[in-house]
Design a protein around this motif. Structure first.
Motif, mmCIF file in Angstrom:
data_model
loop_
_atom_site.group_PDB
_atom_site.id
_atom_site.type_symbol
_atom_site.label_atom_id
_atom_site.label_comp_id
_atom_site.label_asym_id
_atom_site.label_seq_id
_atom_site.Cartn_x
_atom_site.Cartn_y
_atom_site.Cartn_z
ATOM 1 N N LEU A 52 49.151 46.765 -25.638
ATOM 2 C CA LEU A 52 48.528 47.073 -24.354
ATOM 3 C C LEU A 52 48.972 46.080 -23.287
ATOM 4 O O LEU A 52 49.298 46.449 -22.159
ATOM 5 C CB LEU A 52 46.997 47.037 -24.484
ATOM 6 N N LYS A 55 52.570 46.642 -22.227
ATOM 7 C CA LYS A 55 52.728 47.817 -21.376
ATOM 8 C C LYS A 55 52.138 47.597 -19.990
ATOM 9 O O LYS A 55 52.609 48.164 -19.009
ATOM 10 C CB LYS A 55 52.036 49.029 -22.022
ATOM 11 N N ALA A 56 51.074 46.788 -19.943
ATOM 12 C CA ALA A 56 50.342 46.666 -18.675
ATOM 13 C C ALA A 56 51.095 45.816 -17.657
ATOM 14 O O ALA A 56 51.017 46.056 -16.460
ATOM 15 C CB ALA A 56 48.969 46.076 -18.930
ATOM 16 N N ILE A 57 51.822 44.800 -18.137
ATOM 17 C CA ILE A 57 52.463 43.906 -17.175
ATOM 18 C C ILE A 57 53.765 44.524 -16.682
ATOM 19 O O ILE A 57 54.646 44.860 -17.465
ATOM 20 C CB ILE A 57 52.720 42.519 -17.799
ATOM 21 N N LYS A 58 53.837 44.706 -15.378
ATOM 22 C CA LYS A 58 54.971 45.427 -14.813
ATOM 23 C C LYS A 58 55.566 44.626 -13.669
ATOM 24 O O LYS A 58 54.928 43.737 -13.124
ATOM 25 C CB LYS A 58 54.483 46.764 -14.231
ATOM 26 N N VAL A 59 56.763 44.997 -13.298
ATOM 27 C CA VAL A 59 57.365 44.432 -12.100
ATOM 28 C C VAL A 59 57.400 45.531 -11.059
ATOM 29 O O VAL A 59 57.710 46.680 -11.371
ATOM 30 C CB VAL A 59 58.796 43.949 -12.398
ATOM 31 N N GLU A 60 57.022 45.177 -9.845
ATOM 32 C CA GLU A 60 57.067 46.181 -8.786
ATOM 33 C C GLU A 60 58.519 46.394 -8.365
ATOM 34 O O GLU A 60 59.159 45.492 -7.855
ATOM 35 C CB GLU A 60 56.218 45.722 -7.596
ATOM 36 N N LYS A 346 41.536 61.195 -25.301
ATOM 37 C CA LYS A 346 41.086 59.877 -24.871
ATOM 38 C C LYS A 346 39.553 59.812 -24.904
ATOM 39 O O LYS A 346 38.972 58.848 -25.398
ATOM 40 C CB LYS A 346 41.604 59.607 -23.454
ATOM 41 N N SER B 119 52.758 42.877 -11.710
ATOM 42 C CA SER B 119 51.443 43.486 -11.540
ATOM 43 C C SER B 119 50.906 43.903 -12.904
ATOM 44 O O SER B 119 51.649 44.046 -13.860
ATOM 45 C CB SER B 119 51.548 44.704 -10.625
ATOM 46 N N VAL B 120 49.607 44.086 -12.956
ATOM 47 C CA VAL B 120 48.988 44.560 -14.194
ATOM 48 C C VAL B 120 48.465 45.962 -13.942
ATOM 49 O O VAL B 120 47.713 46.182 -12.999
ATOM 50 C CB VAL B 120 47.829 43.642 -14.619
ATOM 51 N N GLU B 121 48.914 46.875 -14.756
ATOM 52 C CA GLU B 121 48.447 48.246 -14.584
ATOM 53 C C GLU B 121 47.148 48.419 -15.355
ATOM 54 O O GLU B 121 47.130 48.481 -16.567
ATOM 55 C CB GLU B 121 49.506 49.218 -15.088
ATOM 56 N N ALA B 123 45.200 50.808 -15.686
ATOM 57 C CA ALA B 123 44.953 52.074 -16.367
ATOM 58 C C ALA B 123 45.152 51.960 -17.876
ATOM 59 O O ALA B 123 44.518 52.653 -18.655
ATOM 60 C CB ALA B 123 45.885 53.139 -15.814
ATOM 61 N N PHE B 124 46.029 51.056 -18.298
ATOM 62 C CA PHE B 124 46.324 50.921 -19.720
ATOM 63 C C PHE B 124 45.182 50.259 -20.486
ATOM 64 O O PHE B 124 45.024 50.451 -21.667
ATOM 65 C CB PHE B 124 47.569 50.055 -19.915
#
Lengths: 371, 206
Positions: A52, A55-60, A346, B119-121, B123-124
């Protein structure tokens, strides 16, 4: 895999092999990690948490459309062409002493038009070169073929001799035998199309699209096989479809070695690594509507979870793997008519404290049961 | 172990394919050249935009880079890691670009900053504890030195390997490993405080 038995949450989050599985899973990676999990079920929680986080940490990232990229590339190529022309012009101009400006001379104008024409000709040639796999199929086929090219902007419907219907998307082409006189009904596609095939078990229907061959008896499905895409995708709406790599495929062989797809499943062929992966379509639809009309309201009231999953399994035609004994004691109360399949799953999983996963076009429910 | 080997094999095949395309291009095949552009443009655009907020300048730089490569194709090395080579060239080109320096108001002579927003999404994640951990990592990543940020970005978000990162940044592979280790250390350190904080919280409540 030994050290994954003991590593911590942060070790996992920073681990290459783990990240790769989470961010770009392949059937092989899935198999490896699922085996690990079944041998070490106590690691389930930490692996779930770590995935989780990964997957959650993203780059804009800024967005840019494929269309824009293509036009920028075209622009660059045009510039190269222009420079080439200019250079040829200057070179020839240097041979003679200049009395009039060289660009006013007839020979220059002739040369320029020649270059322009050949440049244009080359561009057109390039256009037609783009479909080489498709072209190869078409030229290799000795029978008389009909070709339909959709140059418009809207999908075009093509009716085949056997009554089957093809919805051809803009910019796509198909070729097929006018009469389907052979043992198979063969269609070649480049681009995207939806097929609604009339059933005929004696004459299987074959779609050749890029590196994939899709074989059906009678069903409806879509194929996406654009020349520049990295993937070829086949999605099934109704019936059964088998898909195989075109390499090594033999039309005459009785056994069709490939993946079998059922409704709401899709197969993605990764052209770079030549690999087929089965999964579920983005928006699964309900398939057996007429048959069990009254049961299709999805309003569950204290229904045991195993029965809920059975209803979903029948409605969407997707195989759901769960432990019925464990879930007997997990009652579900929820009105679920308006949600799509993933939302339904879900909500149910949240209610019974379970998790679901999509593996190889199936749904797997992980639950510890309810007391 | 076997899986690792298999994975490497796929990687080698992929690199082989990239290389064949590259060699065709250096020999003057313009369709190979177009294919390379099509494949690499998104990555280059993403990477380039970390140095300038002006997307037009970034697009221009990428186009200029490809034009330059086409004109000098005869002199290019035939054996390169295509993605890393292009990213490295783009990076140099952007650093030399006066427009970027003035547009992003950099003091003269200094190279433009590598700016990336993590950023942290949400929703996950529904679990509050995991959300806090993710935000913690995000904050750490946001505050580590620029160099570490760039290496983390290339490793985790562009999936480059150690040697490729070294090529992009013109440093040795060993330095890449060191920088990565430093970044990991910062993440771990901040994480631990957070983790113990939570434990303490639990303790007080119970």
């Amino acid at each position: 895999m030994e050290h994954y038995k003991y590593c911590s949450l942060q070790d996992l989050v920073l681990d290459d092999f783990f990240r790769e599985w989470v961010l770009a899973p392949t059937p092989k990676l899935n198999a490896k990690w699922h085996q690990f999990l079944s041998e070490n079920p106590e690691r389930w929680d930490v692996i779930q948490d770590a995935s989780l986080i990964v997957k959650a940490i993203k780059v804009e990232e800024p967005s840019i459309s494929d269309q824009e990229i293509k036009s920028l590339i075209q622009h660059t190529v045009n510039k190269i062409e222009q420079k080439k022309e200019a250079r040829t012009g200057v070179l020839s101009a240097g041979i003679k002493p200049l009395k009039i400006a060289f660009f006013r001379q007839t020979w220059f104008r002739l040369a320029a038009s020649f270059l322009l024409l050949s440049g244009l000709g080359w561009l057109v040639y390039e256009r037609y070169q783009t479909d080489n796999l498709y072209d190869k199929f078409v030229t290799d086929n000795k029978s008389k073929l009909i070709e339909v090219i959709n140059n418009g902007v809207n999908p075009q419907i093509v009716l085949l001799n056997d009554g089957s219907k093809v919805t051809l998307n803009a910019g796509s082409r198909i070729s097929y035998e006018a009469s389907f006189s052979g043992n198979n009904r063969v269609v070649y596609l480049t681009g995207e199309a939806f097929f609604d095939v009339v059933r005929n078990p004696q004459k299987p229907f074959l779609v050749y699209a890029n590196e994939l061959v899709t074989k059906v008896l009678g069903t409806s499905f879509s194929v996406k096989a654009n020349k520049f895409d990295k993937q070829v995708v086949v999605e099934v709406k109704t019936g059964k479809v088998s898909v195989s790599a075109q390499k090594g495929f033999d039309e005459k062989a009785d056994k069709f070695k490939g993946l079998i797809l059922t409704p709401n499943q899709k197969v993605v062929y990764d052209r770079e690594v030549a690999q087929l992966t089965k999964s579920l379509v983005a928006e699964p639809i309900i398939i057996f509507q007429e048959k069990e009309e009254q049961k299709m309201d999805f309003n569950f009231d204290d229904t045991p979870a195993n029965e809920v999953f059975e209803v979903l399994e029948n409605a969407y035609g997707i195989h759901i793997i769960y432990d019925a004994d464990l879930l007997k004691n997990c009652p579900v109360t929820a009105p679920l008519s308006d949600q799509n399949l993933y939302k339904k799953l879900k909500i149910i999983c949240k209610a019974i404290e379970a998790q679901y996963e999509l593996i190889d076009g199936q749904i797997i429910i992980q639950s510890k049961g309810c007391k | 172990m076997l899986l690792r080997i298999k994975k490497n094999l796929l990687l080698i095949m992929e690199q082989q394919r990239e290389l064949e395309l590259w060699q065709a291009f250096t020999e003057g095949d313009i369709s190979a050249f177009e294919a390379i552009m099509l494949e690499q443009f998104p990555t280059l655009y993403q990477y380039g935009s970390k140095f300038s907020k002006n997307s037009e300048i970034v697009k221009d730089c990428i186009q200029d880079l490809f034009l330059y490569l086409w004109e000098h194709k005869e002199h290019l090395s035939k054996n390169v890691s295509v993605k890393a080579y292009l990213m490295s060239s783009l990076r140099r080109r952007i650093h030399l670009n006066k427009n970027i320096v003035s547009f992003d108001a950099m003091p003269t002579g200094e190279s433009p900053l590598f700016q990336v927003a993590f950023s942290v999404e949400d929703a996950f994640i529904e679990n509050e504890y995991l959300q806090r951990l993710s935000n913690q990592i995000k904050d750490t990543l946001t505050h580590i030195p620029q160099r570490q940020k760039e290496v983390i970005y290339l490793r985790f978000f562009q999936n480059l390997h150690r040697d490729q990162i070294a090529e992009v940044l013109c440093i040795t592979p060993q330095t890449v490993s060191n920088i990565l280790q430093m970044a990991f250390k910062s993440i771990r350190k901040n994480w631990k405080t957070e983790y113990f904080g939570l434990l303490f919280f639990h303790f007080v409540l119970s």
